[in-house]
Write an enzyme that holds these catalytic residues in place. Sequence first.
Site, short mmCIF file in Angstrom:
data_model
loop_
_atom_site.label_atom_id
_atom_site.label_comp_id
_atom_site.label_asym_id
_atom_site.label_seq_id
_atom_site.Cartn_x
_atom_site.Cartn_y
_atom_site.Cartn_z
N ASP A 1 0.84 -1.20 0.00
CA ASP A 1 0.00 0.00 0.00
C ASP A 1 0.88 1.24 0.00
O ASP A 1 0.57 2.25 -0.62
CB ASP A 1 -0.88 0.05 1.26
CG ASP A 1 -1.94 -1.03 1.22
OD1 ASP A 1 -1.98 -1.78 0.23
OD2 ASP A 1 -2.71 -1.12 2.20
N SER B 1 -34.36 -7.09 -18.67
CA SER B 1 -34.15 -8.00 -17.55
C SER B 1 -34.44 -9.42 -18.05
O SER B 1 -34.64 -9.64 -19.24
CB SER B 1 -35.01 -7.61 -16.36
OG SER B 1 -36.34 -7.93 -16.64
N GLU C 1 -23.88 -18.65 -15.07
CA GLU C 1 -23.18 -17.64 -14.27
C GLU C 1 -23.93 -17.42 -12.97
O GLU C 1 -25.13 -17.66 -12.89
CB GLU C 1 -23.18 -16.28 -15.00
CG GLU C 1 -22.41 -16.28 -16.28
CD GLU C 1 -22.67 -15.00 -17.08
OE1 GLU C 1 -23.13 -14.00 -16.51
OE2 GLU C 1 -22.41 -15.03 -18.29
N LYS D 1 -25.93 -15.30 -10.39
CA LYS D 1 -26.78 -14.12 -10.53
C LYS D 1 -26.48 -13.21 -9.33
O LYS D 1 -26.89 -13.47 -8.20
CB LYS D 1 -28.26 -14.51 -10.54
CG LYS D 1 -29.19 -13.34 -10.79
CD LYS D 1 -30.61 -13.84 -11.02
CE LYS D 1 -31.59 -12.73 -11.33
NZ LYS D 1 -31.48 -11.51 -10.61
N ASP E 1 -26.54 -10.30 -6.76
CA ASP E 1 -27.66 -9.52 -6.22
C ASP E 1 -27.19 -8.11 -5.92
O ASP E 1 -26.83 -7.76 -4.80
CB ASP E 1 -28.16 -10.20 -4.94
CG ASP E 1 -29.54 -9.72 -4.57
OD1 ASP E 1 -30.16 -8.98 -5.37
OD2 ASP E 1 -30.01 -10.08 -3.48
N GLU F 1 -23.03 -5.88 -12.74
CA GLU F 1 -23.74 -5.67 -11.48
C GLU F 1 -22.78 -5.05 -10.47
O GLU F 1 -21.73 -5.62 -10.18
CB GLU F 1 -24.21 -7.05 -10.99
CG GLU F 1 -25.40 -7.02 -10.10
CD GLU F 1 -26.73 -6.96 -10.85
OE1 GLU F 1 -26.75 -6.83 -12.09
OE2 GLU F 1 -27.76 -7.03 -10.16
N TYR G 1 -20.85 -8.78 -17.03
CA TYR G 1 -21.32 -10.05 -17.61
C TYR G 1 -22.06 -9.90 -18.93
O TYR G 1 -22.61 -10.87 -19.44
CB TYR G 1 -22.22 -10.78 -16.61
CG TYR G 1 -23.32 -9.90 -16.03
CD1 TYR G 1 -24.33 -9.38 -16.84
CD2 TYR G 1 -23.33 -9.59 -14.68
CE1 TYR G 1 -25.32 -8.57 -16.32
CE2 TYR G 1 -24.33 -8.77 -14.15
CZ TYR G 1 -25.32 -8.26 -14.97
OH TYR G 1 -26.28 -7.46 -14.46
N LYS H 1 -34.02 -18.55 -9.85
CA LYS H 1 -33.97 -17.85 -8.55
C LYS H 1 -33.96 -18.86 -7.42
O LYS H 1 -34.84 -19.73 -7.35
CB LYS H 1 -35.22 -16.97 -8.39
CG LYS H 1 -35.32 -15.87 -9.43
CD LYS H 1 -34.61 -14.64 -8.97
CE LYS H 1 -35.62 -13.62 -8.63
NZ LYS H 1 -35.44 -12.30 -8.87
N CYS I 1 -41.97 -2.87 33.11
CA CYS I 1 -40.62 -3.07 32.57
C CYS I 1 -39.98 -4.32 33.18
O CYS I 1 -39.93 -4.44 34.41
CB CYS I 1 -39.76 -1.85 32.85
SG CYS I 1 -38.03 -2.11 32.42
N CYS J 1 -36.97 -2.97 35.50
CA CYS J 1 -37.11 -2.12 36.69
C CYS J 1 -38.52 -2.13 37.27
O CYS J 1 -38.75 -1.57 38.34
CB CYS J 1 -36.70 -0.68 36.38
SG CYS J 1 -37.87 0.18 35.32
N CYS K 1 -40.03 1.76 28.34
CA CYS K 1 -39.88 2.05 29.75
C CYS K 1 -39.39 3.50 29.83
O CYS K 1 -38.39 3.84 29.19
CB CYS K 1 -38.84 1.12 30.37
SG CYS K 1 -38.32 1.65 32.00
N CYS L 1 -33.92 3.25 35.06
CA CYS L 1 -34.06 1.82 34.78
C CYS L 1 -32.68 1.20 34.55
O CYS L 1 -31.91 1.67 33.70
CB CYS L 1 -34.92 1.64 33.53
SG CYS L 1 -34.88 -0.03 32.89
S1 IVH Z 1 -27.60 -11.02 -17.95
C1 IVH Z 1 -30.16 -9.17 -21.36
N1 IVH Z 1 -26.10 -12.04 -16.04
O1 IVH Z 1 -30.32 -9.94 -12.99
C2 IVH Z 1 -29.57 -9.92 -20.23
N2 IVH Z 1 -27.87 -10.57 -15.42
O2 IVH Z 1 -33.23 -10.50 -13.51
C3 IVH Z 1 -28.89 -9.07 -19.25
N3 IVH Z 1 -27.97 -10.10 -13.02
O3 IVH Z 1 -31.18 -7.13 -14.89
C4 IVH Z 1 -28.74 -9.71 -17.95
N4 IVH Z 1 -26.24 -11.33 -12.43
O4 IVH Z 1 -29.32 -6.90 -13.11
C5 IVH Z 1 -27.15 -11.25 -16.34
N5 IVH Z 1 -24.64 -12.95 -14.46
C6 IVH Z 1 -25.69 -12.17 -14.77
C7 IVH Z 1 -26.40 -11.45 -13.78
C8 IVH Z 1 -27.48 -10.67 -14.14
C9 IVH Z 1 -27.19 -10.50 -12.02
C10 IVH Z 1 -29.14 -9.21 -12.85
C11 IVH Z 1 -29.22 -8.09 -13.86
C12 IVH Z 1 -30.51 -8.31 -14.59
C13 IVH Z 1 -31.29 -9.15 -13.62
C14 IVH Z 1 -32.29 -9.99 -14.35
#
Ligand code: IVH
Length: 668
Positions: free
Chosen positions: A34, A83, A114, A116, A118, A171, A223, A311, A405, A408, A423, A428
Amino acid sequence: MDQQQAQNQIEQLRSQINKYNHQYHVEDNPSVSDYEYDQKMNELMELETQFPELVTSDSPSQRVGGAPLDAFEKVQHTVPMLSLANAFGEDDLIRFDRRVREGLGVDEVSYVCELKIDGLAVSLRYENGTFVQGATRGDGTIGEDITNNLKTIRSIPLRIDQQDTIEVRGEALMPQKSFLALNKAKEDNAEEAFANPRNAAAGSLRQLNPKIAAKRNLDIFLYAVGQWEVGTLSTHSERLTYLKEIGFKTNPEWRICNNIEEAINYVNSWVEERSNLNYDIDGIVIKVDRLDYQETLGFTAKSPRWAIAYKFPAEEVITKLYDIELSVGRTGVVTPTALLNPVKVAGTTVQRASLHNEDLIREKDIRINDTVVIKKAGDIIPEVVRVLSDERTGEEQVFQMPSDCPACGSELVRLEEEVALRCINPSCPAQLKEGLIHFVSRNAMNIDGLGEKVIEQLFHENLVHTIADLYKLERKELLKLERMGEKSVENLLAAIEVSKQNSLERLLFGLGIRHVGSKAARTLAEQFETIDHIVEATFEDYTSIYEIGEKMADSIVRYFDETRVKQLIDELRSLGLNMEYKGIRKSDKQEDSLFTDKTVVLTGKLEVLSREEAKEKIEAYGGKVTGSVSKKTDILIAGADAGSKLDKAKELGITVWDEQELREALKE
Ligand code: IVH
């Protein structure tokens, strides 16, 4: 150095820093310390200060450069950000695979699986190899320009080795560790915590001031692509490899699966395994690998036909609720907690879950001895989802909140517009104990060696009841406590003694006035300078301060109106506690102060002040703090073990001060 030499040197430094940054934040494999990194960065900043015309927006020095905005600009996505359709079980995946194969008229299709992630979907735009714009997804067509916030994410390259215009998508996320630390700090400051890392990441990127986002330690995985003018790739997996090659952070866990059965195995392998990641995922994304296949399949109105998001169900487990425990917090709120037979959920053993308040217990009809379903909300905080009422045997007991309480015995009240029972007895013991734990905590009086366990013992042995009692503790009493030897008693007494000298804001925050967090405490201390001024101030005096709203002002007035508070303050004063603000006072910020137009460099280890504090104070007195010593340096502050900077300063005949001299100058 002339401009051309500076330009060359700057370019070299930038590319070195970018390389180190990539090794650290993308590859997780740093090659320099660093310290070395900071040196390079300081050198770059110094040169950019000398040659401001050479500063560019993609310089690594500009990651936290943007000024706060009034609002985000809108950004029209060149390619919509769609999405994905969701799958909730194996059947959905098998149906997806069938549709894909039928759509293509083939028997076999390879997929890329891949994680997903969050987090928050973002798009990054690069022109001529430079990061020029970053945006949120918004409604998919129009998002918001959050470029300055995204620049603070160190795993996002500001430059790439690719001159065509490209847009990459991915993401942004907050690692769990950073999330927990952030929430802890929020709680310490009496601010509302974030429910989960995703909200925390989104909240950070929606801040108008990039300095806040910069502190949040966000990360990113890329991604997908939007606008993309790189012709030669034929599969999604090649794209992922290519993205990584040109400097983007991709998630390493992706796999090619030759058919949907392999994809289902991949999905199943992550159901348990995901608790070992240090960031949250909420499923698995399955994408057709071949890009020509993707094109043939195309899109529905909302999502691509060539991908699906599986999911994960939030893991739910069954256990027994054997009792409900009540605790009284610092502000007197009585909180019921479910005591559970220990059970493993999403990677950790859970034995307690907050039930929040009586209304929630009624709503879910939770009874003692019930069999209950537990999950972790946002995968982190344990929660009772529901009761399995079929499992009831008749042994269950309906739970009644007490009217008094539990600590007390005084009558509990339900304040207007609140669900909580409180309380309101200021003496207390439970509230006092929690109050003491807060009083000694890091952002308050910061008394080392006084953890929760010791405070509990002090209460148990009747050695303390109020904050003032802490300052009356005697050596021989402390020696009687379990696990307290000579040395720890000595250290503890010394730490208590030192805390008497704390600046006013620490005491103010430590008192635990409702709605007054550490930041507000500092503002009050800075504005009013002594506790007497604060006690004498009126509601209007408080609200005339920009950061202090009516709710807080009202709470402060009420607090200092109480006789017991006045007595406490008198007592603390007579015990020798400092009641004044020790930072820089408004009245001291003279125009012709010592540091006006002076360039100061800090080096070595400071003992009393932190580097950050020293820098802040020098700047408040009009000075400029830079990283490296040059002819332009006016004063070098040399702490312990100062090295090459001290040598150089001596060589150049620059004034050198030690920390003591600095503190005297600052009237510390
Ligand atoms: S591909 C057109 N890959 O999940 C396709 N999405 O429910 C573009 N997400 O809006 C999405 N990990 O925000 C893709 N490995 C991944 C992801 C991913 C998270 C999210 C993304 C998307 C949502 C879909």
